[in-house]
Design an enzyme around this catalytic site. Structure first.
Site, short mmCIF file in Angstrom:
data_model
loop_
_atom_site.label_atom_id
_atom_site.label_comp_id
_atom_site.label_asym_id
_atom_site.label_seq_id
_atom_site.Cartn_x
_atom_site.Cartn_y
_atom_site.Cartn_z
N ASP A 25 0.81 -1.22 0.00
CA ASP A 25 0.00 0.00 0.00
C ASP A 25 0.84 1.27 0.00
OD1 ASP A 25 -2.18 -1.71 0.14
OD2 ASP A 25 -2.23 -1.65 2.32
N GLY A 70 1.52 3.00 -2.55
CA GLY A 70 1.11 3.89 -3.64
C GLY A 70 1.63 3.40 -4.98
N GLY A 77 -4.39 -4.43 -3.77
CA GLY A 77 -5.40 -3.42 -4.10
C GLY A 77 -4.63 -2.19 -4.52
N HIS A 78 -4.58 -1.93 -5.81
CA HIS A 78 -3.79 -0.81 -6.34
C HIS A 78 -4.74 0.29 -6.81
CE1 HIS A 78 -0.15 -3.67 -7.19
NE2 HIS A 78 -0.52 -3.65 -5.93
N THR A 79 -4.62 1.44 -6.19
CA THR A 79 -5.55 2.53 -6.48
C THR A 79 -4.97 3.47 -7.53
OG1 THR A 79 -6.10 2.43 -4.14
CG2 THR A 79 -7.00 4.30 -5.38
#
Ligand code: GDP
Ligand code: IMO
Ligand code: MG
Length: 425
Positions: A14, A16, A41-43
């Protein structure tokens, strides 16, 4: 050196990576995922749209890029199809530009049930997994009873493999007779129903990587999780089940080390971790809460609040070494904007001895007392700054210190989730 770039996480995930991959992808042709699974979970934020990608490489948002999922990924085929439906809704056309390795091992419904059972049976010390079936799927892969994507196209092979697993798992699933996830007939039918969707995506990713590289195409390798979750070099057993470091890129795509090019490590300006396990610089009171609120530190996959703490240079140096990091992408600098003092852990005190290498024995980490250096905060808004020289002097000093201590260059500094909130150094 090749123009190819590897983007890897340097903490507990997480950091980034999604934002950094999306940003760097604009200069690349190909984006490839090599390990992990739907635990990631890559935003990616583009304008007012937010995409959270679990299996699909973050480069997919760029309409002209070609994306690959390598053999090292454990692929939840149903999860992937759900993700594709989200892209459909957003009118992102992926046809002919998303390919999956025929030898990727599948995460099937019974792996998720096993993940839950193993967590429950750990008693008081569950790992806090994402319950996405990752550990059990890698376990089957290594035990050589996994089902690979190519197997689903042959009834006989699929049935034989499912039968073997049924025998192997009879005892553990005994109390779960009514659970659909270990109903092998239902799993067989479900898997057969997705053949058509996967047939056009199936490919030999290793040979594709070599062909594309020889053609001079620029490849970005997208890592998932982070160095401290690496199954060999992380905080085992509080780790994930794959090699999240550069080695995982080589085996997870079937390429040699010279193809990798520049290694960009992504690191938050502070630290977070989801799930259980040692976290030497963790802040459990007000300051930690402030970091969580300012940083929006809630899991992109599970929604769980992330644990927060100060930057840990002992761990970061370890992460840089095991990855051979050339350049850093420092993210979420803006989250520190309002802090009076910013602390960085320079060494560990373990049983009254000073230690500046990351302990091989993960249980030693439980005993760490961090030794900090304090930096004055800059107490101003960095989010609209796009040039390094325009950052407050205190922020420049903080970043230079991190680069010096890790012997790396700074590739970029991120000061917000949006593409524009980035300082390319
Ligand atoms: P990944 O798993 O490494 O891709 O990271 P995640 O997407 O799980 O978590 C990073 C979160 O921080 C996401 O919500 C991003 O939108 C957000 N983010 C990324 N860079 C920045 C930044 O520089 N500042 C702030 N405030 N948020 C950021
Ligand atoms: P990205 O790619 C943060 C953590 C879980 C748990 C441990 C094992 O978004 O950075 P697993 O489900 O892999 O067996 O869980 O690893 N974990 C992550 N934490 N970001 C991730 O991915 C993670 N993937 C797994 O929380 O502690
Ligand atoms: Mg994430």
């Amino acid at each position: 050196m090749k123009d190819n770039i590897a983007v890897v996480g340097l903490q507990w995930g997480d950091e980034g990576k999604g934002k950094v991959v999306d940003l760097l992808a604009s200069d690349m042709d190909i984006i490839a995922r090599c390990q992990g699974g739907a635990n990631a979970g890559h935003t990616v934020i583009v304008g007012d749209k937010k995409y959270v990608l679990h299996l699909i490489p973050s480069g997919i948002i760029h309409q002209e890029k070609i994306c690959y999922i390598g053999n090292g990924v454990v692929l939840d085929p149903f999860g992937l199809l759900e993700e594709l439906r989200i892209l459909d809704k957003e009118s992102i056309d992926y046809k002919g530009r998303l390919f999956v390795s025929a030898s990727a091992n599948l995460v099937l419904p019974y792996h998720k049930l096993l993940d839950q059972i193993y967590e429950e049976r750990r008693g008081g010390a569950p790992l806090g997994t994402t319950l996405r079936g990752i550990g059990p799927a890698y376990r089957d892969k290594v035990a050589r009873c996994g089902i690979r994507l190519s197997d689903i196209f042959d009834d006989k092979i699929l049935l034989e493999k499912l039968n073997d697993i049924k025998t192997l798992r009879a005892q553990i699933f005994e109390p779960y007779q009514d659970d659909e996830r270990c109903d092998y007939d239902a799993v067989f039918d479900k898997v057969c129903s997705i053949r058509e969707a996967f047939a056009p995506m199936l490919t030999n990713v290793s040979s594709e990587m070599h062909r594309l590289d020889a053609e001079g195409k620029k490849i970005l390798f997208e890592g998932a999780q982070g160095a401290l979750l690496d199954v060999d070099h992380g905080t085992y057993p509080y780790a994930t089940s794959s090699n999240t470091t550069v080695g995982g890129i080589l085996t997870g795509l079937g390429i040699g080390p010279r193809m990798v090019g520049t290694v960009v490590g992504v690191v938050k300006a502070y630290c977070t971790r989801v799930g259980a396990g040692p976290f030497p610089t963790e802040l459990t009171e007000e300051t930690g809460e402030l970091l969580r609120e300012k940083g929006g530190e809630y899991g992109a996959t599970t929604g769980r609040p992330r644990r927060t703490g100060w930057l840990d240079l002992v761990a970061l140096q370890h992460a840089c070494r095991i990855n051979g990091v050339d350049q850093l992408a420092i993210t979420k600098l803006d989250v520190l904007d309002s802090f009076e003092t910013i602390r960085v852990c320079l060494s560990y005190r373990i049983d009254s001895e000073l230690v500046d290498t990351f302990p091989v024995d993960p249980y030693a980490l439980e005993k760490v007392e961090p030794v900090y250096r304090d930096f004055p905060g800059w107490k101003s808004d960095t989010s609209s700054i796009t040039r390094f020289g325009h950052l407050p002097q205190e922020a420049q000093n903080y970043i230079r210190f991190i680069a010096d201590e890790t012997g790396t260059e700074i590739k970029l500094v991120s000061t917000g989730a949006a593409r524009a909130e980035t300082i390319l150094v």
